[in-house]
Structure formats: C-alpha cells, structure tokens
Design a protein around this motif. Structure first.
Motif, PDB file in Angstrom:
ATOM      1  N   ALA A 262     -26.453  -2.905  14.903  1.00  0.00           N
ATOM      2  CA  ALA A 262     -26.885  -3.771  15.653  1.00  0.00           C
ATOM      3  C   ALA A 262     -25.818  -5.078  15.134  1.00  0.00           C
ATOM      4  O   ALA A 262     -24.886  -5.124  16.042  1.00  0.00           O
ATOM      5  N   LEU A 263     -24.614  -4.833  14.187  1.00  0.00           N
ATOM      6  CA  LEU A 263     -23.545  -5.447  13.810  1.00  0.00           C
ATOM      7  C   LEU A 263     -22.841  -4.708  14.715  1.00  0.00           C
ATOM      8  O   LEU A 263     -21.529  -5.976  15.541  1.00  0.00           O
ATOM      9  N   ILE A 264     -22.722  -3.950  15.053  1.00  0.00           N
ATOM     10  CA  ILE A 264     -21.336  -3.034  15.990  1.00  0.00           C
ATOM     11  C   ILE A 264     -21.872  -3.695  18.026  1.00  0.00           C
ATOM     12  O   ILE A 264     -20.938  -4.844  18.393  1.00  0.00           O
ATOM     13  N   ASP A 265     -23.188  -3.840  18.042  1.00  0.00           N
ATOM     14  CA  ASP A 265     -23.323  -3.900  18.944  1.00  0.00           C
ATOM     15  C   ASP A 265     -23.905  -5.437  20.255  1.00  0.00           C
ATOM     16  O   ASP A 265     -23.613  -6.135  21.101  1.00  0.00           O
TER      17      ASP A 265
ATOM     18  N   VAL B 297     -29.025 -11.585   1.289  1.00  0.00           N
ATOM     19  CA  VAL B 297     -29.750 -11.862   2.357  1.00  0.00           C
ATOM     20  C   VAL B 297     -30.930 -11.031   2.465  1.00  0.00           C
ATOM     21  O   VAL B 297     -30.593  -9.932   1.177  1.00  0.00           O
ATOM     22  N   VAL B 298     -31.725 -11.025   2.119  1.00  0.00           N
ATOM     23  CA  VAL B 298     -32.988 -11.094   2.079  1.00  0.00           C
ATOM     24  C   VAL B 298     -34.175 -10.592   2.642  1.00  0.00           C
ATOM     25  O   VAL B 298     -34.559 -10.939   4.340  1.00  0.00           O
TER      26      VAL B 298
ATOM     27  N   VAL C  62     -29.909 -17.790  -0.901  1.00  0.00           N
ATOM     28  CA  VAL C  62     -30.580 -16.880  -0.062  1.00  0.00           C
ATOM     29  C   VAL C  62     -30.478 -17.667   1.646  1.00  0.00           C
ATOM     30  O   VAL C  62     -31.158 -17.949   1.694  1.00  0.00           O
ATOM     31  N   ARG C  63     -30.962 -15.951   2.453  1.00  0.00           N
ATOM     32  CA  ARG C  63     -30.985 -15.730   3.542  1.00  0.00           C
ATOM     33  C   ARG C  63     -32.297 -15.072   4.143  1.00  0.00           C
ATOM     34  O   ARG C  63     -31.761 -14.250   4.074  1.00  0.00           O
ATOM     35  N   VAL C  64     -33.262 -15.222   4.333  1.00  0.00           N
ATOM     36  CA  VAL C  64     -34.513 -14.036   4.896  1.00  0.00           C
ATOM     37  C   VAL C  64     -34.096 -13.745   6.552  1.00  0.00           C
ATOM     38  O   VAL C  64     -33.825 -14.453   7.523  1.00  0.00           O
TER      39      VAL C  64
ATOM     40  N   GLY D 111     -29.110  -8.678  13.746  1.00  0.00           N
ATOM     41  CA  GLY D 111     -27.395  -8.184  13.645  1.00  0.00           C
ATOM     42  C   GLY D 111     -26.673  -9.837  14.251  1.00  0.00           C
ATOM     43  O   GLY D 111     -26.268 -10.479  13.897  1.00  0.00           O
ATOM     44  N   ALA D 112     -27.884 -10.370  14.769  1.00  0.00           N
ATOM     45  CA  ALA D 112     -26.822 -11.326  15.946  1.00  0.00           C
ATOM     46  C   ALA D 112     -26.989 -12.833  14.932  1.00  0.00           C
ATOM     47  O   ALA D 112     -26.036 -13.688  14.612  1.00  0.00           O
ATOM     48  N   ARG D 113     -28.007 -12.798  13.782  1.00  0.00           N
ATOM     49  CA  ARG D 113     -28.303 -13.834  12.581  1.00  0.00           C
ATOM     50  C   ARG D 113     -27.310 -13.075  11.664  1.00  0.00           C
ATOM     51  O   ARG D 113     -26.892 -14.038  10.718  1.00  0.00           O
TER      52      ARG D 113
END
Length: 383
Positions: A34-37, A156-157, A176-178, A373-375
């Motif tokens: 997803a990070l690549i895409d 990240v959680v 912390v980021r959900v 991935g976008a987040r």
C-alpha cells in the motif's frame, strides 16, 4: 525525491513455501504494498532487510517489484533485534524510516543526522498475557516499547483500544496514531470451490474459528460451548494447529464428551482455502480474551459470515455493531454457556443472520489498505 525506507523483515517472516496466514506477516506485506501504491509524486519506497539467503532476497524483490531498491544489512534478524533492544547503534539507518513492528533501530542517534522513525505496536499482549508469547518475546516487546516511547517520532497502533491500553502502560505522550489494517486481496475463492470443498471434507454445516489452546484465545471455552445443546450439534472447525504447549484441541474435545467429527483442527490453511471456509461457514466465532485488531474477524465480516465475538475492546471496536458480542466475564453463567447461546441465536434463534451478513460486508468496506498506506504517508508528512 523523498524516500520512505521500510523495514521489510516482517513481510517475509515465513517461508514462501508456506501459506501466509501469520497476522504480522500479512500486515507488513499488505502495508508495504500500500505504501508503494500510494506514494505521493516525487516519493518512492526503499526496502531494508536483515542479512538472509539470496533466495529470500529474490522472494522479497518479487513480492514488491515496484520498490525502488533493497538495502541489506550484514547482520541477521536475531542479531539486530538483540542489539537494538540493548541500545546498540548498529545498522540504524537515516532518512524517513517506517517499521510495521517494533523491529527497528530504537536507539539514540546523532541528532545532526536527519532521521525520522515511526514504529508499530499491534497489541498489549506482552503486558496482559505474556505467557501467550514464545520465549523471551514478551520481555523483548516490553523493552522495545519503552525504547519506542523514548526514541520513536510516532507509534502506529491498529485500534483505539490498543491506543488506550498502551498509554496506560508506557508514557507515549501524544505520539500514538490509530491506523488500522484491512482485508487482503489475496483471499479469494479457489477456481473450483466444490472440488476443493470435497477435498477438504467440509461438512454441510459448520461453525468456524481460529486459534489454539492458548488460554488467551478462548478456544477451550468455545470447545466446551460446542458440547452444549445451544450449539445444535453443528461441527466446529478451527484454523490453527491442534497442539499448543502440550495441550491439544482434539483432547479438549474428547474431554468435553464430543464425538471425533464434531471438533476439527485444520492446521494452517492457504488463502484460497480460508476464503472457502469463510464463505461456507454459518458463523465465525472470535472468542479471544484479548486482541489488538481482529484481522480474521474482519475477513469474516468481508465475506458476509455472521460474526460472534467476545467483548474484548478491539473486537467490539472492529465490529461496531456488525457482530454478535459475548461478555467474557459474568458471574451469572460460564463463558462457554454464553458462547453457545450466541451461536445458537445466530444459527436458529433471534439473531438475524442475513442482517448480520449485510452489516458485516458494509462494515468491512470501512477498511482499506490504500487508505492505511495514504494515512501513513500523511503521518510522515506531518512529522
């Protein structure tokens, strides 16, 4: 060009010859794709891997062909994990770093060198149920989480439940980021489902679960539930190995007075077999006492399989009303009795299985790997 450097070891935690059912492996692989895409313009993704055989590196490159490059350390996974846990600055890396687990260089570094590091903590089992983890994994996880609180720029959680539980145990401030996971595009029905169903000897009706005799999983209580009248003699199929530290699912079923064909451990299954099992099951039961997210439960929702789940906070959050919750602790009855009653209600009672199926499919649409991935990219941009 801005490069996001992703630690890729967890995406290849198991041999390519084995089905990839391990939750962390699936998460790491799907998120990396997803990070690549979703890489923004003028951004790319580089993979970082520990020392490993050439065949494994070939597999890594074939899994992520759109990655710009792969950087390989001279040190093995175990050596790096031990060194970083001890605060030793080896193969620390610079630039923008993202780790889909705590396997990351959570060590002090030269502040004159630009570095941004985000890591992922999937659950709090290392604190709440340390015996569920092998060897020194629980102690290593707690140590690395403390190092994350000190050295990571963000953590990240996968759920708000984990965020709340984690902040009770370590001082992570506002970092912390959900960002949840999602279902995998590889879980699709086989080309000839009837043939495969016959080969697997699937009963006409069955209830599906996933887990082991680890007390945290709640499988022992589910087996007891299968012996009660409310279960209506429907077979229980369990994805996972029969044995866990000397305790066997088959023995637990026998002690519960169940016939041999009523409870069946399936071992590890392929993605296509998982899809078939979820499609054919009359209900999926997630009886776990503690979870970080509940990936298998989400996959059940996506297939429209009615979900019965414990009231573990992460599962309640995941289902968000699209499942049938069961209270784990209640002095009025046993957990097994409550599980049996819930399954009975889904199979033959007041619960509307069709409504649960519709709600489940709708709920599953709220989760997307592209969104995740976008987040992650947005998180790094904010940092």
């Amino acid at each position: 060009m801005t490069t996001l450097r992703v630690f890729a070891d967890d995406a290849l935690a198991r041999s390519s010859a084995q089905p990839r059912i391990n939750g962390l492996t699936r998460y790491a692989g799907e998120l990396t794709r997803a990070l690549i895409d979703t890489a923004p313009p003028e951004c790319d993704v580089e993979l970082i891997a520990s020392s490993r055989p050439k065949s494994a590196l070939t597999e890594l490159e074939s899994e992520f062909p759109a990655a710009t490059r792969t950087t390989v350390s001279r040190l093995s996974h175990c050596v790096l994990a031990s060194a970083w846990a001890g605060g030793i600055r080896v193969a620390a890396g610079t630039g923008i770093l993202h780790a889909p687990s705590l396997f990351a260089p959570l060590v002090g570094h030269d502040r004159s060198v630009a570095r941004q590091l985000v890591v992922t903590i999937h659950d709090t089992i290392a604190w709440t149920h340390p015996s569920s983890l092998d060897g020194g994994t629980a102690a290593w996880t707690r140590r690395m989480a403390r190092r994350a609180a000190k050295h990571a720029d963000a953590i990240v959680v996968p759920s708000h439940a984990v965020a709340a539980e984690l902040t009770e145990r370590i001082d992570v401030g506002e970092r912390v980021r959900v960002i949840p996971g999602a279902t995998s595009s590889s879980i699709v029905l086989p080309a000839e489902p009837e043939v495969r169903s016959s080969w697997l000897k699937l009963p006409e009706r069955f209830v599906l679960a996933s887990g082991s005799m680890d007390p945290r999983a709640g499988i022992a209580e589910l087996i007891q539930a299968a012996a009660l009248p409310d279960f209506h003699d429907v077979p229980l199929l369990i994805i996972g190995d029969d044995e866990w530290r000397g305790q066997r699912i088959t023995e637990a079923a026998m002690l519960a007075g169940l016939p041999e064909d009523r409870v069946r451990p399936l071992g590890t299954v392929s993605d296509s077999d998982l899809a078939l099992l979820l499609k054919r099951a009359e209900a999926f039961v997630a009886p776990s006492y503690a979870e970080g997210f509940g990936l298998m439960a989400l996959e059940a929702l996506a297939f429209g399989t009615p979900l019965v789940h414990s009231d573990a906070p992460a599962l309640v959050e995941l289902a968000s009303g699209a499942g049938y919750p069961v209270v784990r602790h209640d002095a009025g009855s046993s957990y097994a009795e409550r599980l049996a009653a819930a399954v009975g209600n889904v199979l033959h009672g007041d619960a509307d299985a069709e409504s649960l199926a519709t709600l489940g499919r709708d709920r599953a649409k709220a989760f997307s790997w592209r969104d995740s991935g976008a987040r992650v990219w947005q998180l790094h941009a904010e940092l």
